[in-house]
Motif scaffolding. Sequence first.
Motif, PDB file in Angstrom:
ATOM      1  N   ILE A 154       1.010  -1.144   0.171  1.00  0.00           N
ATOM      2  CA  ILE A 154      -0.033  -0.087   0.017  1.00  0.00           C
ATOM      3  C   ILE A 154       0.730   1.141  -0.063  1.00  0.00           C
ATOM      4  N   PRO A 155       0.526   2.385  -0.879  1.00  0.00           N
ATOM      5  CA  PRO A 155       1.592   3.463  -0.770  1.00  0.00           C
ATOM      6  C   PRO A 155       1.577   4.322   0.227  1.00  0.00           C
ATOM      7  N   PRO A 156       2.289   4.859   0.722  1.00  0.00           N
ATOM      8  CA  PRO A 156       2.255   5.816   1.941  1.00  0.00           C
ATOM      9  C   PRO A 156       0.933   6.861   1.889  1.00  0.00           C
ATOM     10  N   ILE A 157       0.361   6.991   2.856  1.00  0.00           N
ATOM     11  CA  ILE A 157      -0.678   7.948   2.919  1.00  0.00           C
ATOM     12  C   ILE A 157      -0.264   9.465   2.224  1.00  0.00           C
ATOM     13  N   ALA A 158       0.791   9.795   2.353  1.00  0.00           N
ATOM     14  CA  ALA A 158       1.167  11.290   1.958  1.00  0.00           C
ATOM     15  C   ALA A 158       1.072  11.225   0.361  1.00  0.00           C
ATOM     16  N   ARG A 159       1.309  10.087  -0.345  1.00  0.00           N
ATOM     17  CA  ARG A 159       1.142   9.804  -1.668  1.00  0.00           C
ATOM     18  C   ARG A 159      -0.360  10.173  -2.460  1.00  0.00           C
ATOM     19  N   SER A 160      -1.219   9.865  -1.352  1.00  0.00           N
ATOM     20  CA  SER A 160      -2.844   9.579  -1.864  1.00  0.00           C
ATOM     21  C   SER A 160      -3.336  10.956  -1.420  1.00  0.00           C
TER      22      SER A 160
END
Length: 163
Positions: A154-160
């Motif tokens: 799962i990509p880091p929250i900051a990327r989303s």
Amino acid sequence: MQSASPAPRYYAVSWDQLHRDSKALAWRLVGLGKLKGVVAITRGGLIPAAIVARELECRLIETVSVVTYDEEVRGAPQVVKPPSAASDGEGWLLVDDLVDTGTTAKVVRALLPKAHFATVYAKPAGRPLVDTFVTEVSQDTWILFPWDTEAQFIPPIARSTGP
């Protein structure tokens, strides 16, 4: 400029966490005393009910099956298997994994009005319908139970969240 919709909130629950939280639910319920039995709301309530029944030394486990949604699409509730041994619920413990909007809870409460209703997790809209729960999550959070998920990147929250 129109802002983008917020990303959906997901809360992943591991098998270990579910076991700990179900055991914590049993701790809260031990004061109920001797039960006639436990009624698990299928399918989500099966595993928490088994853990709670073990901890409360209750051997009689009944089920009730209410279908209200498939994955994330909700529909009208349908009782596909009523409980056979619990009559009006007097002396019985009703267990589910989660109370969300309260749709299932209302149907089951009508079937077993005298049962003590316990869930592991509760959302604000359904919380008033249960007698005991362990953890409250926000209404806009989708709980990912271990039987519905598998491990993946799962990509880091900051990327989303965007700029």
